[in-house]
Design a protein around this motif. Sequence first.
Motif, PDB file in Angstrom:
ATOM      1  N   ILE A   1       0.846  -1.178   0.000  1.00  0.00           N
ATOM      2  CA  ILE A   1       0.000   0.000   0.000  1.00  0.00           C
ATOM      3  C   ILE A   1       0.886   1.234   0.000  1.00  0.00           C
ATOM      4  CG2 ILE A   1      -1.800  -1.196   1.282  1.00  0.00           C
ATOM      5  CD1 ILE A   1      -0.978   0.545   3.684  1.00  0.00           C
ATOM      6  N   PRO A   2       0.368   2.358  -0.404  1.00  0.00           N
ATOM      7  CA  PRO A   2       1.192   3.571  -0.458  1.00  0.00           C
ATOM      8  C   PRO A   2       1.689   3.981   0.923  1.00  0.00           C
ATOM      9  CG  PRO A   2      -0.849   3.842  -1.680  1.00  0.00           C
ATOM     10  CD  PRO A   2      -0.982   2.583  -0.910  1.00  0.00           C
ATOM     11  N   ALA A   3       2.815   4.684   0.935  1.00  0.00           N
ATOM     12  CA  ALA A   3       3.354   5.196   2.185  1.00  0.00           C
ATOM     13  C   ALA A   3       2.459   6.282   2.752  1.00  0.00           C
ATOM     14  CB  ALA A   3       4.764   5.730   1.973  1.00  0.00           C
ATOM     15  N   PHE A   4       1.735   6.990   1.891  1.00  0.00           N
ATOM     16  CA  PHE A   4       0.772   7.995   2.338  1.00  0.00           C
ATOM     17  C   PHE A   4      -0.163   8.275   1.164  1.00  0.00           C
ATOM     18  CE2 PHE A   4       4.560  10.137   0.816  1.00  0.00           C
ATOM     19  CZ  PHE A   4       4.079  11.087  -0.061  1.00  0.00           C
ATOM     20  N   PRO A   5      -1.326   8.884   1.412  1.00  0.00           N
ATOM     21  CA  PRO A   5      -2.299   9.107   0.338  1.00  0.00           C
ATOM     22  C   PRO A   5      -1.691   9.824  -0.864  1.00  0.00           C
ATOM     23  CG  PRO A   5      -3.279   9.586   2.464  1.00  0.00           C
ATOM     24  CD  PRO A   5      -1.820   9.355   2.716  1.00  0.00           C
ATOM     25  N   GLY A   6      -1.915   9.267  -2.040  1.00  0.00           N
ATOM     26  CA  GLY A   6      -1.427   9.873  -3.267  1.00  0.00           C
ATOM     27  C   GLY A   6      -0.034   9.434  -3.678  1.00  0.00           C
ATOM     28  N   ALA A   7       0.665   8.691  -2.825  1.00  0.00           N
ATOM     29  CA  ALA A   7       2.020   8.244  -3.152  1.00  0.00           C
ATOM     30  C   ALA A   7       1.967   6.813  -3.677  1.00  0.00           C
ATOM     31  CB  ALA A   7       2.913   8.303  -1.921  1.00  0.00           C
ATOM     32  N   PRO A   8       2.805   6.468  -4.642  1.00  0.00           N
ATOM     33  CA  PRO A   8       2.825   5.090  -5.141  1.00  0.00           C
ATOM     34  C   PRO A   8       3.416   4.143  -4.115  1.00  0.00           C
ATOM     35  CG  PRO A   8       4.601   6.371  -6.108  1.00  0.00           C
ATOM     36  CD  PRO A   8       3.756   7.332  -5.340  1.00  0.00           C
ATOM     37  N   ALA A   9       3.029   2.867  -4.221  1.00  0.00           N
ATOM     38  CA  ALA A   9       3.597   1.858  -3.335  1.00  0.00           C
ATOM     39  C   ALA A   9       5.112   1.850  -3.468  1.00  0.00           C
ATOM     40  CB  ALA A   9       3.023   0.482  -3.668  1.00  0.00           C
ATOM     41  N   GLY A  10       5.791   1.661  -2.358  1.00  0.00           N
ATOM     42  CA  GLY A  10       7.246   1.646  -2.373  1.00  0.00           C
ATOM     43  C   GLY A  10       7.885   2.982  -2.089  1.00  0.00           C
ATOM     44  N   THR A  11       7.068   4.045  -2.015  1.00  0.00           N
ATOM     45  CA  THR A  11       7.609   5.351  -1.651  1.00  0.00           C
ATOM     46  C   THR A  11       8.226   5.267  -0.264  1.00  0.00           C
ATOM     47  OG1 THR A  11       5.931   6.478  -2.962  1.00  0.00           O
ATOM     48  CG2 THR A  11       7.054   7.771  -1.264  1.00  0.00           C
ATOM     49  N   PRO A  12       9.448   5.752  -0.087  1.00  0.00           N
ATOM     50  CA  PRO A  12      10.083   5.657   1.238  1.00  0.00           C
ATOM     51  C   PRO A  12       9.200   6.244   2.330  1.00  0.00           C
ATOM     52  CG  PRO A  12      11.672   6.346  -0.397  1.00  0.00           C
ATOM     53  CD  PRO A  12      10.340   6.363  -1.081  1.00  0.00           C
ATOM     54  N   ASP A  13       9.082   5.508   3.416  1.00  0.00           N
ATOM     55  CA  ASP A  13       8.254   5.941   4.527  1.00  0.00           C
ATOM     56  C   ASP A  13       8.908   7.109   5.244  1.00  0.00           C
ATOM     57  OD1 ASP A  13       6.242   6.010   6.394  1.00  0.00           O
ATOM     58  OD2 ASP A  13       7.128   4.461   7.654  1.00  0.00           O
ATOM     59  N   GLN A  14       8.113   8.096   5.570  1.00  0.00           N
ATOM     60  CA  GLN A  14       8.579   9.231   6.357  1.00  0.00           C
ATOM     61  C   GLN A  14       7.416   9.706   7.216  1.00  0.00           C
ATOM     62  OE1 GLN A  14       9.950  11.739   3.211  1.00  0.00           O
ATOM     63  NE2 GLN A  14       7.921  12.119   2.371  1.00  0.00           N
ATOM     64  N   ASP A  15       7.728  10.315   8.332  1.00  0.00           N
ATOM     65  CA  ASP A  15       6.695  10.722   9.281  1.00  0.00           C
ATOM     66  C   ASP A  15       6.705  12.228   9.473  1.00  0.00           C
ATOM     67  OD1 ASP A  15       6.012   8.078   9.651  1.00  0.00           O
ATOM     68  OD2 ASP A  15       7.274   7.839  11.427  1.00  0.00           O
ATOM     69  N   PHE A  16       5.495  12.813   9.596  1.00  0.00           N
ATOM     70  CA  PHE A  16       5.354  14.254   9.783  1.00  0.00           C
ATOM     71  C   PHE A  16       4.516  14.544  11.034  1.00  0.00           C
ATOM     72  CE2 PHE A  16       6.470  13.909   5.381  1.00  0.00           C
ATOM     73  CZ  PHE A  16       7.141  15.092   5.074  1.00  0.00           C
ATOM     74  N   TYR A  17       4.924  15.565  11.733  1.00  0.00           N
ATOM     75  CA  TYR A  17       4.194  16.060  12.906  1.00  0.00           C
ATOM     76  C   TYR A  17       4.139  17.581  12.785  1.00  0.00           C
ATOM     77  CZ  TYR A  17       5.800  11.487  14.488  1.00  0.00           C
ATOM     78  OH  TYR A  17       6.088  10.145  14.561  1.00  0.00           O
ATOM     79  N   LYS A  18       3.078  18.185  13.298  1.00  0.00           N
ATOM     80  CA  LYS A  18       2.983  19.643  13.215  1.00  0.00           C
ATOM     81  C   LYS A  18       2.788  20.245  14.601  1.00  0.00           C
ATOM     82  CE  LYS A  18      -1.985  19.768  12.092  1.00  0.00           C
ATOM     83  NZ  LYS A  18      -3.000  20.210  11.089  1.00  0.00           N
ATOM     84  N   VAL A  19       3.389  21.425  14.774  1.00  0.00           N
ATOM     85  CA  VAL A  19       3.287  22.129  16.041  1.00  0.00           C
ATOM     86  C   VAL A  19       3.399  23.619  15.751  1.00  0.00           C
ATOM     87  CG1 VAL A  19       5.769  22.014  16.492  1.00  0.00           C
ATOM     88  CG2 VAL A  19       4.176  22.243  18.409  1.00  0.00           C
ATOM     89  N   THR A  20       2.741  24.435  16.539  1.00  0.00           N
ATOM     90  CA  THR A  20       2.793  25.886  16.353  1.00  0.00           C
ATOM     91  C   THR A  20       3.913  26.478  17.192  1.00  0.00           C
ATOM     92  OG1 THR A  20       0.418  25.986  15.925  1.00  0.00           O
ATOM     93  CG2 THR A  20       1.508  28.035  16.574  1.00  0.00           C
ATOM     94  N   VAL A  21       4.747  27.296  16.544  1.00  0.00           N
ATOM     95  CA  VAL A  21       5.844  27.987  17.232  1.00  0.00           C
ATOM     96  C   VAL A  21       5.532  29.481  17.203  1.00  0.00           C
ATOM     97  CG1 VAL A  21       8.324  28.440  17.259  1.00  0.00           C
ATOM     98  CG2 VAL A  21       7.463  26.188  16.546  1.00  0.00           C
ATOM     99  N   ALA A  22       5.479  30.078  18.361  1.00  0.00           N
ATOM    100  CA  ALA A  22       5.135  31.503  18.454  1.00  0.00           C
ATOM    101  C   ALA A  22       6.289  32.367  17.983  1.00  0.00           C
ATOM    102  CB  ALA A  22       4.769  31.851  19.892  1.00  0.00           C
ATOM    103  N   ALA A  23       5.940  33.577  17.555  1.00  0.00           N
ATOM    104  CA  ALA A  23       6.960  34.522  17.072  1.00  0.00           C
ATOM    105  C   ALA A  23       8.033  34.737  18.134  1.00  0.00           C
ATOM    106  CB  ALA A  23       6.305  35.856  16.707  1.00  0.00           C
TER     107      ALA A  23
END
Length: 749
Positions: free
Chosen positions: A644-666
């Motif tokens: 199965i794809p590594a993430f939506p829209g990516a072809p199977a075999g795409t290297p797995d990578q992980d993303f996280y989001k956080v807000t950083v104030a000015a």
Amino acid sequence: MNKKAILYTSLALLLAACGSTSPTSTATPTNTVTPTNTSAAPTSLSARLGLTRTSTLVLPDLDSLKREAGDTSASDVVVSYLELSDVQTLATHLGATLKGVIPELHAALLDLPGTLSGQKVALSMSMGGGRLIARLNGHSGALLPVPAPSQDPAALAAQSVSAANLDTDPLSSKQWWIPQVKADQVRGIATGKGVIVGVVDDDFDRQHEDLKADGKIVAGIDTTDVSTEKILNPGDPLTSGSHGSGSAGTIAERIGNGVGGAGIAPDAVLMPIRIFNPNFTGDFNVAYGIVWAVKHGAQVLNNSWGGGGYSQILKDAVDYALLNNVTVVGSAGNDNSDFQTGLAAFPGTISVGASSGGDLKTDFSTFGPRVDLYAPGDAGLTTEINEALPSPDRESSYNLFGGTSMAGPVVSGGAALVIDKAAQLGLSGKTALTPYQIKRLLTDNGDPMKDPRTPGFKRLNLVNSLNFTASSVPADGGYVLVGVTDLVTGGGIDGSDVILKPLSGQNKGQDYLSQTSYGGYGTNSKGKAGYIFGEDIGLTGVAVFAGIEPGDYEVEVAGPGALGYGDSRTVLSNRITVSAEASSATNPVVLQYQHQIDFNEFTAAGRNGAPASATNLNVYPAGYFATNLLGGTFDNNYNYNGPIPAFPGAPAGTPDQDFYKVTVAAGKTISVSSYASKVGSNAVTKVELVDASGAALPGATSTASSASSQSDYVAKYKATADTTVFLKFSSANNSYGLGSWYGSLFSIQ
């Protein structure tokens, strides 16, 4: 049995990224097992870094939980909790209704507003900070329909006419199944007197002429609405229950009262546990009924129903019953296949198939090694009422019952007889027989089946089963607890598959299957593992095997997975020996494993592999990840239903990578460290700070750490304005699969 079908029919809601490559750690082991009688957990990366894990209530982002078009997931979720107040806080946050609570299982049922997706809520709570775990409430349990007889009912009834020990009740001469299992020959030995059998079914007619008598029925519970405790009193009218009436009569129809026929244990006491409304139930509702019945004195639980895949709330309830010395009987099913569903497939239960008059498997009965015993299940005349009849005609109606729905109650009645006989021998209270001992007396002493489709299997014989003394009862079975914790954070892993594979021929070679649970099992502050419901409970993932055959086993631990993903079956222990003499419910064999897991691999937006499906870390308290590791793993080996794809829209075999989001104030600076290769992982983990498109943030740095540092990479970024920063983790040396995990700490100052 189709092993994978059982393991993956239901969602396991903590989602793994476990691959299939062998671990080749150069530092500490990537997976650890301690196959000993000890509750000491292996050392996690968090502990090796000197961190103290914090248990924090984390509430999901509401915007990410909205139900989308085509989302048909259930609107109710089962929540496992440490403190009930946390569930109440979550319910308020979600706008949900707290429908019911099972304190003994530390489980609650939430009914969500229609705007929220049950599946998304369950997925979001996988990152619950160690205090709450959620799963969809299963709704696939079903009453087993009464199938057409395999043999002519008149021919079957004719078999009983010449029996020597028939009672004088008018319909007994037509109950061919009573003399076949020799129930009529043991009435001078045991009748089930005083033994309470819970009929977990639809309701049964408590006013039926051959069930109604002083002391014959005790109060039960209607669990179709768990928001209130609706008691079913002996004198109350029927709610719905032709099927349950058939089960009740097969178990304990009265004898010698001049009406009807008789049951297997005619003096047993019946407890109604209504779970169907009329043909619908939820797993939480069943678990509620099982726990209630155990608390109120049931000694045997009959379950003439099936359906669905693996359900952890049901498994927790069954384990609760078994460890409270309650025998659990389940009908194997009417699918004519080597496949079982429902609680009959759980370790420690008695799974019953249906036989016909000639000791042949009925045409409809489920079969295979998971069936423990066969019993008559073909055209049995009993108190299965005709609900269409008005009162009082309904209360004097009888019909032909059948299916494994009938076979299960035959065995439940047999269990009541064994308990009665044991009590007469002084084996009660603390010396009472265990469910495993009762199971062995019933299953080992039957008559051989004559069907070539069931070689080596037996049909119940109660004369043989009751031929025991206080000194000749079989030894108890083995008790095994398998704890699985995350090797990065040290937290328990919920929903990890555990298999005990027999190596000595025991259990007909059939694997025992369980999953780790955040329910009522864990390790308390005194280091005691096992039956600790409500006692200083700690959240840890433990798979329970209560009352299994002694012998040698290979242990396999895998997953957890969702929709079949994460189909890694990794042998983490070569062999254990389960001995009845050395193992008991209060002194179980305790195995401790560490496994890698990606708690955030799947989010409400899909598989985590791009900024759009990043895990939102803003729901955590400020500073949480300065002292608590953020753990993950790299895996491209999701092969259960093909890659199965590594993430939506990516072809199977795409290297797995992980993303996280956080807000950083000015004006604030975020600093992120990744830990992997230098602390035992196969991967070299690179961390980068990027924007919503995946491009590097201007001014952000990502630098390989020095040789003296335990981290692989350090990334930094100072925000000039309030900024949503995406943390991107990737495998710099293209190492994926088992052993390719990472941990991370970050701070914003």
